[in-house]
Design a protein around this motif. Structure first.
Motif, short mmCIF file in Angstrom:
data_model
loop_
_atom_site.label_atom_id
_atom_site.label_comp_id
_atom_site.label_asym_id
_atom_site.label_seq_id
_atom_site.Cartn_x
_atom_site.Cartn_y
_atom_site.Cartn_z
N LYS A 139 0.83 -1.21 0.00
CA LYS A 139 0.00 0.00 0.00
C LYS A 139 0.87 1.26 0.00
O LYS A 139 0.57 2.23 -0.70
N LEU A 140 1.94 1.26 0.78
CA LEU A 140 2.84 2.43 0.80
C LEU A 140 3.46 2.66 -0.58
O LEU A 140 3.61 3.80 -1.01
N GLU A 170 0.77 4.15 -2.86
CA GLU A 170 0.48 5.54 -2.50
C GLU A 170 1.48 6.53 -3.11
O GLU A 170 1.12 7.66 -3.39
N LYS A 171 2.73 6.11 -3.31
CA LYS A 171 3.70 7.04 -3.87
C LYS A 171 3.71 7.03 -5.40
O LYS A 171 4.35 7.87 -6.01
N HIS A 194 -7.54 -0.51 -7.45
CA HIS A 194 -6.41 -0.68 -8.36
C HIS A 194 -6.62 -1.92 -9.23
O HIS A 194 -7.30 -2.86 -8.83
N LYS A 222 -1.92 1.32 -10.76
CA LYS A 222 -2.60 2.25 -9.86
C LYS A 222 -3.76 2.92 -10.58
O LYS A 222 -3.64 3.31 -11.74
N LEU A 224 -9.29 -1.41 -3.11
CA LEU A 224 -8.97 0.02 -3.13
C LEU A 224 -9.15 0.61 -4.54
O LEU A 224 -8.95 1.79 -4.74
#
Length: 82
Positions: A24-25, A28-29, A58, A81, A56
């Protein structure tokens, strides 16, 4: 055919819930439309990481066993993403 990935992440040595947290991190970027390859291993990560990323929103492009051992060996998850 060689796929291009914007990011690669190896979480084969991690256990849940850290597998999803690290994935997830990474997502997010990333920016929308970018693609990541995530190496993962184990029943829980193989089930939870793709499911949670899809929830989420994706796109799960593919998930494949690296060496044919679909039950226990490392897998490559490709995600785009949203």
């Amino acid at each position: 055919m060689t796929e291009q990935f914007n990011y690669c992440l190896d979480i084969t040595n991690d256990v849940c819930p850290m597998t999803f947290v690290r994935a997830k991190l990474l997502i997010e970027k990333m920016t929308a439309g970018q693609v990541a390859e995530i190496r993962l291993q184990g029943t829980e990560p193989l089930t939870n990481v793709p499911k949670s990323l899809a929830e989420l929103g994706h796109e799960i492009v593919s998930i494949q066993a690296e060496d044919g051992d679909a039950a226990h060996g490392p897998h490559r998850l490709v995600v785009r993403k949203k």
